[in-house]
Design a protein around this motif. Sequence first.
Motif, PDB file in Angstrom:
ATOM      1  N   ALA A  76     -43.909  -4.817  58.853  1.00  0.00           N
ATOM      2  CA  ALA A  76     -42.516  -4.358  58.981  1.00  0.00           C
ATOM      3  C   ALA A  76     -42.099  -4.354  60.457  1.00  0.00           C
ATOM      4  CB  ALA A  76     -42.364  -2.963  58.375  1.00  0.00           C
ATOM      5  N   GLU A  77     -43.006  -3.890  61.320  1.00  0.00           N
ATOM      6  CA  GLU A  77     -42.674  -3.841  62.752  1.00  0.00           C
ATOM      7  C   GLU A  77     -42.479  -5.231  63.339  1.00  0.00           C
ATOM      8  OE1 GLU A  77     -45.030  -1.438  65.318  1.00  0.00           O
ATOM      9  OE2 GLU A  77     -44.677   0.355  64.116  1.00  0.00           O
ATOM     10  N   ARG A  78     -43.147  -6.205  62.732  1.00  0.00           N
ATOM     11  CA  ARG A  78     -43.015  -7.578  63.237  1.00  0.00           C
ATOM     12  C   ARG A  78     -41.831  -8.298  62.620  1.00  0.00           C
ATOM     13  NH1 ARG A  78     -47.465  -5.430  64.244  1.00  0.00           N
ATOM     14  NH2 ARG A  78     -48.593  -5.993  66.135  1.00  0.00           N
ATOM     15  N   GLN A  79     -41.290  -7.735  61.537  1.00  0.00           N
ATOM     16  CA  GLN A  79     -40.117  -8.343  60.896  1.00  0.00           C
ATOM     17  C   GLN A  79     -38.821  -7.976  61.625  1.00  0.00           C
ATOM     18  OE1 GLN A  79     -39.391 -10.202  58.076  1.00  0.00           O
ATOM     19  NE2 GLN A  79     -41.552 -10.703  57.961  1.00  0.00           N
ATOM     20  N   VAL A  80     -38.813  -6.819  62.288  1.00  0.00           N
ATOM     21  CA  VAL A  80     -37.529  -6.286  62.760  1.00  0.00           C
ATOM     22  C   VAL A  80     -36.787  -7.237  63.690  1.00  0.00           C
ATOM     23  CG1 VAL A  80     -38.043  -3.825  62.466  1.00  0.00           C
ATOM     24  CG2 VAL A  80     -38.600  -4.929  64.616  1.00  0.00           C
ATOM     25  N   SER A  81     -37.542  -8.076  64.399  1.00  0.00           N
ATOM     26  CA  SER A  81     -36.819  -8.937  65.339  1.00  0.00           C
ATOM     27  C   SER A  81     -36.278 -10.210  64.685  1.00  0.00           C
ATOM     28  CB  SER A  81     -37.687  -9.258  66.556  1.00  0.00           C
ATOM     29  OG  SER A  81     -38.973  -9.602  66.162  1.00  0.00           O
ATOM     30  N   ARG A  82     -36.465 -10.343  63.373  1.00  0.00           N
ATOM     31  CA  ARG A  82     -35.846 -11.491  62.670  1.00  0.00           C
ATOM     32  C   ARG A  82     -34.453 -11.066  62.221  1.00  0.00           C
ATOM     33  NH1 ARG A  82     -41.288 -12.592  60.373  1.00  0.00           N
ATOM     34  NH2 ARG A  82     -41.979 -14.262  61.731  1.00  0.00           N
ATOM     35  N   GLU A 124     -25.050  -1.726  51.851  1.00  0.00           N
ATOM     36  CA  GLU A 124     -23.874  -1.988  52.700  1.00  0.00           C
ATOM     37  C   GLU A 124     -24.179  -2.984  53.815  1.00  0.00           C
ATOM     38  OE1 GLU A 124     -22.477   1.769  54.307  1.00  0.00           O
ATOM     39  OE2 GLU A 124     -22.572   2.675  52.319  1.00  0.00           O
ATOM     40  N   GLY A 125     -25.424  -3.392  53.922  1.00  0.00           N
ATOM     41  CA  GLY A 125     -25.800  -4.327  54.992  1.00  0.00           C
ATOM     42  C   GLY A 125     -25.876  -3.666  56.357  1.00  0.00           C
ATOM     43  N   LYS A 126     -25.975  -2.336  56.393  1.00  0.00           N
ATOM     44  CA  LYS A 126     -26.097  -1.643  57.690  1.00  0.00           C
ATOM     45  C   LYS A 126     -27.541  -1.677  58.186  1.00  0.00           C
ATOM     46  CE  LYS A 126     -21.763  -0.454  57.398  1.00  0.00           C
ATOM     47  NZ  LYS A 126     -20.761  -1.271  58.106  1.00  0.00           N
ATOM     48  N   ALA A 127     -28.462  -2.025  57.274  1.00  0.00           N
ATOM     49  CA  ALA A 127     -29.843  -2.363  57.669  1.00  0.00           C
ATOM     50  C   ALA A 127     -30.138  -3.689  56.996  1.00  0.00           C
ATOM     51  CB  ALA A 127     -30.825  -1.300  57.189  1.00  0.00           C
ATOM     52  N   TYR A 128     -30.903  -4.547  57.682  1.00  0.00           N
ATOM     53  CA  TYR A 128     -31.163  -5.867  57.100  1.00  0.00           C
ATOM     54  C   TYR A 128     -32.260  -5.848  56.048  1.00  0.00           C
ATOM     55  CZ  TYR A 128     -28.110  -7.858  60.606  1.00  0.00           C
ATOM     56  OH  TYR A 128     -27.019  -8.164  61.366  1.00  0.00           O
ATOM     57  N   ARG A 129     -33.178  -4.902  56.177  1.00  0.00           N
ATOM     58  CA  ARG A 129     -34.323  -4.862  55.258  1.00  0.00           C
ATOM     59  C   ARG A 129     -34.699  -3.414  54.979  1.00  0.00           C
ATOM     60  NH1 ARG A 129     -35.542  -9.425  58.611  1.00  0.00           N
ATOM     61  NH2 ARG A 129     -35.174  -7.892  60.230  1.00  0.00           N
ATOM     62  N   ALA A 130     -35.240  -3.193  53.769  1.00  0.00           N
ATOM     63  CA  ALA A 130     -35.782  -1.858  53.466  1.00  0.00           C
ATOM     64  C   ALA A 130     -36.894  -1.536  54.464  1.00  0.00           C
ATOM     65  CB  ALA A 130     -36.324  -1.831  52.045  1.00  0.00           C
ATOM     66  N   SER A 131     -37.668  -2.566  54.832  1.00  0.00           N
ATOM     67  CA  SER A 131     -38.784  -2.305  55.749  1.00  0.00           C
ATOM     68  C   SER A 131     -38.277  -1.906  57.139  1.00  0.00           C
ATOM     69  CB  SER A 131     -39.725  -3.508  55.825  1.00  0.00           C
ATOM     70  OG  SER A 131     -39.078  -4.623  56.384  1.00  0.00           O
ATOM     71  N   ASP A 132     -37.063  -2.343  57.513  1.00  0.00           N
ATOM     72  CA  ASP A 132     -36.492  -1.893  58.796  1.00  0.00           C
ATOM     73  C   ASP A 132     -36.256  -0.377  58.755  1.00  0.00           C
ATOM     74  OD1 ASP A 132     -36.402  -4.545  59.485  1.00  0.00           O
ATOM     75  OD2 ASP A 132     -34.252  -4.631  59.888  1.00  0.00           O
ATOM     76  N   ILE A 133     -35.814   0.086  57.592  1.00  0.00           N
ATOM     77  CA  ILE A 133     -35.559   1.527  57.446  1.00  0.00           C
ATOM     78  C   ILE A 133     -36.880   2.285  57.591  1.00  0.00           C
ATOM     79  CG2 ILE A 133     -34.803   3.302  55.800  1.00  0.00           C
ATOM     80  CD1 ILE A 133     -32.804   1.235  54.680  1.00  0.00           C
ATOM     81  N   ASP A 134     -37.938   1.721  57.034  1.00  0.00           N
ATOM     82  CA  ASP A 134     -39.257   2.352  57.172  1.00  0.00           C
ATOM     83  C   ASP A 134     -39.680   2.416  58.646  1.00  0.00           C
ATOM     84  OD1 ASP A 134     -39.553   2.817  54.473  1.00  0.00           O
ATOM     85  OD2 ASP A 134     -40.503   0.893  54.078  1.00  0.00           O
TER      86      ASP A 134
END
Length: 700
Positions: free
Chosen positions: A274-280, A622-632
């Motif tokens: 998840a931490e490595r996904q955030v920059s996509r 709402e698209g205010k976060a790109y991924r559930a994992s970003d929220i995590d």
Amino acid sequence: MTVISSTIEGRIAIVTADNPPVNALSQAVREGLVREVQAMAADDAVDAIVIACAGRTFFAGADITEFGKPPMNPSLPDVVETIEATEKPVVAALHGTALGGGLEVALSCHYRVALKSAKVGLPEVMLGILPGAGGTQRFPRIAGVENALDAIVSGRHISVVEAHKWGAVDQLVEDADQLLPAAIKLATEKVSEGPRRTGDISIDSGKYDPAFFNAFRASVAKKTRGYFAPEQCIKAVEAAVNMPLAEGLKAERRLFMECMGNPQSAALRHMFFAERQVSRIPGITKETPRRDIKKVGIIGAGTMGGGIAMNFANAGIEVMMLELQQDALDRGLKVVRGNYERSVKSGRLTMGQVDELMARFTGTLSYDALSDCDLIIEAVFEKMEIKKQVFAELDRVAKKGAILASNTSYLDIDEIAASTSRPEDVIGLHFFSPANVMRLLEIVRAEKTADDVLATAVDLAKKIKKVGVVAGVCHGFIGNRMLSKYGWVSAISVISGNKPEEVDAALFDFGMPMGPLTMADMAGLDIGYMNRQSIGRDNYDTRAFDWQDKLVEAGRKGLKVGAGIYDYDEGSRAPKPSAFTENIIDEESKRLGITRTPKAAGDIVERAILALVNEGAKILAEGKAYRASDIDVVYANGYGFPPFRGGPMHYADSLGLDAVVKKLHGFIKEDSNWGTVAPLIEKLAAEGKTFADFDRENAA
Ligand code: 3HC
Ligand code: NAI
């Protein structure tokens, strides 16, 4: 592609791995290593073997993407055994980071040469497991039990200079181009001596009795609270001390498999990726241009401004701090210096380094001094009128192309951007307190934020060692918007029957660093109070918060005044249950006609966490976060959500979204202030899917 290949120089074989980006020990790598090492061991033209890696690093560990899937032969323990058993000397040539299985491979080699900048480590514990290819047995043998225990339980990266002092690395070289020649030379020298196997080293077990391990357990108890793997690691090292190698390896395997079967390992692996996904980020690629950030301006040298500035100074970037009054500026800079000086006391910095860092700071009272800044971050009072005035000034003085950022916690970045003539340069950079410590940075992409501004912010987050998560504009962005629901649940739990300390204990035991009411006291109860005053009684659930407002009106604003929901002894930060607060809660519940019925700890936790999940799902839809994992990632890094539970959305997945929907409907029946179940959860549950499925299906 051949990931493992061999060449022979003189009479030394060089077995090279090339599996970008980090030479993870995938099945193909393992198979290739066994094949080549066996072939070279059997080749009469070869006297000794060097194992090296191409690219940026030696093996960075087992291939984590293979975890949770059916095992594929050869296993890493098989590889390691093959290498160690080789009758010809084997030398590992280390560069980059030899981690986990990578270090285990190096330990199974008979000698180790390392580039001085390299690091080694056994970080498996961070993935909820333990070194499962002999690391817990071989590292204590070669590095010493104390050193190995600390390394395995903390998972920290260790400089090879330190590892060399422990005896775990034989030789260090300064330059990258010396590494292979030095390894070949050492291999040649060791031909007559033959292999020296780490597994053959004996440990003086008398020195390490149960009391030694129990003292170690006590020393890490606070840090490892709630985690499964650390105790497994300790038991494995105990096995190394008390058993011969073969038995110790069996114990390690059993403990490793227990970790693999524990849900914490899946949760921590989820956090790793998840931490490595955030920059996509949609619309941002490697080709998106970046702006050059050499000098940063910070407006407001209060609680946040100083901490924010420290991040940049630490990364070698010059900082200009602006305040309204000289005394506020002096105070702010003094706090910064004080923070650095505390690091001198703890041995992390020298006084010389503090002076060097402070030399990167300049103070000013004039906006004109910001005219050569490439990025300017505003951290002034949380009032829209003030923010707009500041941005109007910035619009006047900032150079063309400068990025203008706000650290606002809640306010509308689009509205702030609209107060300038260059909304495309405006972005939210929401740091968390203390800003020099907390890893999270919410990067708020406003409607008109230019792609290169966003891409620059994302890169900059990495540069200042933050984990930057992109959020959309909404009240409180990702984290604080969810937090408001969590705060509501904890307040309602109190008025409806539980004592504050019961609510706090339930969530602390779940793994949160502190309970929500202790946290409210720390942040200051007056902040919520003022917020409620400004939004008006018709716009929030007054039943939940009137008891807190009564406390503020009685002067109990929280920890900073020594009294809030809890009492505090003079100079102490430890909350103590307060008879005054209990009385207020009783009076308020009577006034509201509530029959107080306490809930069990599990019920308190369920409500608090599912409130986060429900709001998280709305944010996602709402698209205010790109991924559930970003929220995590936001919750683990900004709010202390226990990483071993994988963040709220992963936690919901582990409960099953069907069960989550049923629970939420039950809560709404109990109290309509819960609002509605997020349609996204209903939809995913109906389709038998998870948030992880949602992320996969929406991946760019
Ligand atoms: N397996 C699979 N993929 C891995 C990986 C691994 N062990 N380590 C890194 N990667 C991937 C990352 O997911 C990332 O992929 P992406 O580009 O598609 O997002 C890519 O490699 C680059 O990683 P980073 O962005 O993290 O690169 P950095 O240069 O910042 O960091 C690193 C490099 C320090 C090696 C860091 O990646 C890291 O810490 N990796 C994990 C190391 C680790 O935990 N090793 C132990 C594994 S468990 C084990 O060995 C079990 C054994 O004991 C049996
Ligand atoms: P603070 O009150 O500690 O500091 C604000 C500073 O800004 C003061 O020193 C003040 O003198 C200065 N200031 C006010 N108006 C100014 C102006 N026009 N020009 C220059 N300086 C001015 O406030 P804090 O806590 O640092 O908060 C700042 C911002 O950061 C707010 O928007 C807040 O919402 C946000 N924030 C705060 C967090 C926290 O935990 N305190 C966490 C994350 C964001």
